[in-house]
Write a protein that holds these residues in place. Structure first.
Motif, mmCIF file in Angstrom:
data_model
loop_
_atom_site.group_PDB
_atom_site.id
_atom_site.type_symbol
_atom_site.label_atom_id
_atom_site.label_comp_id
_atom_site.label_asym_id
_atom_site.label_seq_id
_atom_site.Cartn_x
_atom_site.Cartn_y
_atom_site.Cartn_z
ATOM 1 N N ASP A 124 38.614 48.157 32.282
ATOM 2 C CA ASP A 124 39.195 47.976 30.948
ATOM 3 C C ASP A 124 40.358 46.989 30.964
ATOM 4 O OD1 ASP A 124 37.348 49.662 29.956
ATOM 5 O OD2 ASP A 124 38.635 51.442 30.039
ATOM 6 N N ASP A 125 41.109 46.993 32.082
ATOM 7 C CA ASP A 125 42.225 46.038 32.160
ATOM 8 C C ASP A 125 41.770 44.725 32.812
ATOM 9 O OD1 ASP A 125 41.790 47.431 34.464
ATOM 10 O OD2 ASP A 125 43.900 47.514 35.065
ATOM 11 N N SER A 126 40.471 44.454 32.688
ATOM 12 C CA SER A 126 39.909 43.162 33.067
ATOM 13 C C SER A 126 40.050 42.828 34.558
ATOM 14 C CB SER A 126 40.526 42.094 32.143
ATOM 15 O OG SER A 126 40.274 40.830 32.576
ATOM 16 N N CYS A 127 39.948 43.875 35.402
ATOM 17 C CA CYS A 127 39.867 43.634 36.834
ATOM 18 C C CYS A 127 38.408 43.739 37.270
ATOM 19 C CB CYS A 127 40.687 44.668 37.603
ATOM 20 S SG CYS A 127 42.429 44.346 37.443
ATOM 21 N N ILE A 128 38.106 43.073 38.376
ATOM 22 C CA ILE A 128 36.734 43.111 38.876
ATOM 23 C C ILE A 128 36.584 44.304 39.812
ATOM 24 C CG2 ILE A 128 35.057 41.892 40.300
ATOM 25 C CD1 ILE A 128 36.647 39.314 39.198
ATOM 26 N N SER B 126 40.917 46.384 53.499
ATOM 27 C CA SER B 126 39.476 46.477 53.276
ATOM 28 C C SER B 126 39.080 46.675 51.804
ATOM 29 C CB SER B 126 38.937 47.574 54.200
ATOM 30 O OG SER B 126 37.662 47.960 53.888
ATOM 31 N N CYS B 127 39.849 46.036 50.937
ATOM 32 C CA CYS B 127 39.458 45.987 49.534
ATOM 33 C C CYS B 127 38.810 44.634 49.250
ATOM 34 C CB CYS B 127 40.667 46.156 48.628
ATOM 35 S SG CYS B 127 41.218 47.852 48.589
ATOM 36 N N ILE B 128 37.947 44.605 48.244
ATOM 37 C CA ILE B 128 37.288 43.355 47.896
ATOM 38 C C ILE B 128 38.148 42.584 46.906
ATOM 39 C CG2 ILE B 128 35.257 42.387 46.771
ATOM 40 C CD1 ILE B 128 33.886 45.089 47.836
ATOM 41 N N LYS B 129 38.345 41.310 47.193
ATOM 42 C CA LYS B 129 39.234 40.495 46.371
ATOM 43 C C LYS B 129 38.541 39.182 46.008
ATOM 44 C CE LYS B 129 43.569 38.215 46.733
ATOM 45 N NZ LYS B 129 44.065 37.292 47.713
ATOM 46 N N VAL B 130 38.757 38.713 44.789
ATOM 47 C CA VAL B 130 38.186 37.423 44.387
ATOM 48 C C VAL B 130 39.177 36.326 44.746
ATOM 49 C CG1 VAL B 130 37.075 36.171 42.497
ATOM 50 C CG2 VAL B 130 37.332 38.637 42.363
ATOM 51 N N HIS B 131 38.678 35.218 45.306
ATOM 52 C CA HIS B 131 39.544 34.062 45.528
ATOM 53 C C HIS B 131 40.104 33.609 44.185
ATOM 54 C CE1 HIS B 131 38.446 33.620 49.647
ATOM 55 N NE2 HIS B 131 37.182 33.378 49.386
ATOM 56 N N GLU B 132 41.383 33.289 44.187
ATOM 57 C CA GLU B 132 42.056 32.854 42.973
ATOM 58 C C GLU B 132 41.271 31.738 42.255
ATOM 59 O OE1 GLU B 132 44.565 34.755 42.153
ATOM 60 O OE2 GLU B 132 44.546 33.695 40.235
ATOM 61 N N SER B 143 31.664 39.588 32.728
ATOM 62 C CA SER B 143 31.901 40.149 31.390
ATOM 63 C C SER B 143 30.891 39.606 30.379
ATOM 64 C CB SER B 143 33.338 39.886 30.935
ATOM 65 O OG SER B 143 33.542 38.492 30.823
ATOM 66 N N GLY B 144 30.622 38.304 30.414
ATOM 67 C CA GLY B 144 29.675 37.717 29.473
ATOM 68 C C GLY B 144 28.302 38.351 29.616
ATOM 69 N N HIS B 145 27.877 38.466 30.853
ATOM 70 C CA HIS B 145 26.559 39.001 31.134
ATOM 71 C C HIS B 145 26.450 40.469 30.708
ATOM 72 C CE1 HIS B 145 23.407 40.601 33.822
ATOM 73 N NE2 HIS B 145 22.809 39.497 33.482
ATOM 74 N N HIS B 146 27.451 41.267 31.098
ATOM 75 C CA HIS B 146 27.393 42.694 30.766
ATOM 76 C C HIS B 146 27.462 42.936 29.262
ATOM 77 C CE1 HIS B 146 27.310 44.862 34.624
ATOM 78 N NE2 HIS B 146 27.728 43.696 35.090
ATOM 79 N N ALA B 147 28.314 42.177 28.590
ATOM 80 C CA ALA B 147 28.431 42.355 27.141
ATOM 81 C C ALA B 147 27.085 42.086 26.469
ATOM 82 C CB ALA B 147 29.504 41.433 26.580
ATOM 83 N N ALA B 148 26.406 41.006 26.897
ATOM 84 C CA ALA B 148 25.142 40.642 26.267
ATOM 85 C C ALA B 148 24.043 41.669 26.577
ATOM 86 C CB ALA B 148 24.715 39.249 26.720
ATOM 87 N N VAL B 149 23.960 42.076 27.843
ATOM 88 C CA VAL B 149 22.885 43.003 28.223
ATOM 89 C C VAL B 149 23.150 44.396 27.659
ATOM 90 C CG1 VAL B 149 21.749 44.170 30.152
ATOM 91 C CG2 VAL B 149 22.201 41.708 30.275
ATOM 92 N N SER B 150 24.366 44.917 27.875
ATOM 93 C CA SER B 150 24.580 46.296 27.452
ATOM 94 C C SER B 150 24.712 46.392 25.933
ATOM 95 C CB SER B 150 25.771 46.920 28.182
ATOM 96 O OG SER B 150 26.929 46.182 27.886
#
Lengths: 318, 318
Positions: A124-128, B126-132, B143-150
């Motif tokens: 909800d707070d836009s984290c992955i 050992s947490c998963i992190k997105v490169h900046e 978010s785009g994909h989930h919003a459209a599908v769900s």
């Protein structure tokens, strides 16, 4: 007689390379290879330089048009190559992974087809966030892959066409020469048998208006023999035979072993290839089974091949 | 004369489907379609049912062997289809995305080839992190994909072979009949022109020992005409022409418009297709350019097509 045949083969190979479209990025690929191999050959142990295996994986494409819209492709998920890569790394080998773009990658086997869209969600707070059910698979993929690449144990090089594949294989083999018998080739890629020579290829898209399409494809020269005799004469070489017809599989695997002087041929039948393969060498044919439904046939296969590679290095050193 | 030609075409199409290998999961695909369409057709506004577009994307394969090792493939990244899908959704259309497995997905265009391995890392705990650098692209994709599908706006259906593609297109078209002129077909997939009829196909892998390979491929029957006349007679239909030779492109686009009674044909030339396309209709040929280097040609293209679809619905209602 053998010498004549060999000369013919060399001529065919030369003419294949002369007519092939030039490999893009050849310089940058060569620089990566040199750095990777130099690092390994400087790490000599009691048996010589550190062991390096070139694992090839996935199918090659054959363009039917120079400005390529259509091409012939060989089916291969790259699952065998990717899995084998993991087991080689686990056993201390360094791996040059020559793979078809888009095919299965090491440590990624248990992920769904489209991991980003199927494994993650936004909070909800836009984290992955990773879905709980995929969390372990995603962590294994990221950590395994990064450890291998950033540790300098895994060099990944992608190809698409048969022309790229064979030019890159030649570059790799030539670079690996300095490793002598510590080098292994594990040729799991599904390489096209037929191709359209570049100079006889249509420049533009083939038009469909004029009825059925007749095509004549030439045989790809047998590169295994050139790899074995010229490019990497001291390396330990393993090739693969895939057939859909069990009857002819073992016969063809035996022929490949003799004709190309392979050290081992892995024979697999399309429908059972995940459960069992037959390792064919000069002295024996061994059926290698996976331990159970949840394990990989690559685990015992790589173990057996590494034993054979060890004996091979010992014999050469004597 | 037209009636006779039409009967011939119908015969060819019927014999293609009769000899095609049966579509797996046809029941489950049908159930998904019915649910998706029913929901849309119940949401009638002033102009009729809610608008739905079927976007086809990616290339089809033609198997050369029944137990498929080799096949002919049509090049297509699926970029056009995936991008168009986003713009249709943005404009309020619901989208049935019939795409080639493994090709580009909506909202994923700005991601690297292998997002999981290139965008993420594990932190020390050992947490998963997105490169900046990839953070925004990854968030947009998820978010785009989930919003459209769900949200029930996007139904994704994957295919691989020409046999799957055409059987699925027929199912979709038949389901969309209830939507009348609110349905649009946006046929961006690169469909094979030639195929090997299933019954004349080699059962086992073609052997390479006996010299060059001669192949005769039959023409795929022209399904556009069946789609337009039988499967979806009231839908707004847009097809695509891709050529590498500009000279023949407009001529062929014009022919397709007339022969298959398309409402519009998007003509694109392989090398400039990301910058400009030509929209060919009965009344005009309009060049559609992207606004600048960072924008998509699909943005003005979809806008124009939606205007034409609106006029089409209005005329039919009169």
């Amino acid at each position: 007689m053998d010498a004549i045949n060999n000369n013919d083969a060399v001529d065919e190979v030369n003419s294949f390379f002369e007519s092939a479209p030039l490999l893009k990025d050849a310089n940058s690929i060569n620089a990566k290879l040199t750095q990777f191999i130099n690092q390994k050959s400087s790490l000599s142990g009691s048996e010589g330089p550190k062991r390096v295996v070139c694992v090839t994986s996935g199918g090659t494409t054959v363009p039917l048009e120079q400005r390529c819209v259509r091409y012939i492709d060989n089916f291969s998920s790259g699952h065998r190559g990717a899995t084998s890569c993991e087991y080689f790394l686990k056993s201390g080998y360094s791996v040059i992974f020559l793979y078809r773009r888009g095919t299965c990658q090491p440590y990624c086997r248990s992920l769904p087809d489209d991991p980003l869209l199927e494994c993650f969600e936004l909070t909800d707070d836009s984290c992955i966030k990773v879905h709980e059910s995929h969390s372990e698979a995603v962590k294994k993929a990221i950590s395994g892959h990064h450890a291998a690449v950033s540790g300098g144990f895994l060099l990944k090089l992608p190809f698409t066409t048969i022309f790229e594949y064979l030019q890159m294989l030649r570059l790799i083999a030539t670079s690996m020469k300095t490793l002598g018998p510590s080098a292994m080739f594990y040729l799991a890629a599904a390489v096209s048998d037929f191709y359209v020579p570049w100079e006889s290829m249509a420049v533009h898209k083939i038009q469909s208006a004029s009825g059925p399409l007749d095509m004549r494809l030439a045989q790809v020269p047998k590169m295994l023999s050139v790899l074995r005799n010229q490019w990497a004469p001291s390396a330990f070489c393993v090739s693969f035979k895939l057939e859909t017809d069990t009857e002819i599989l073992l016969e063809k695997a035996g022929n490949a072993l003799k004709r190309y002087k392979m050290h081992a041929v892995v024979a697999n039948e399309l429908s059972t290839r995940k459960e069992v393969v037959i390792l064919v060498t000069n002295s024996e044919k061994v059926s290698v089974y996976r331990e159970n439904d949840h394990s990989d046939v690559e685990s015992p296969l790589i173990k057996l091949l590494i034993e054979k590679h060890t004996s091979y290095i010992a014999v050469i050193k004597e």
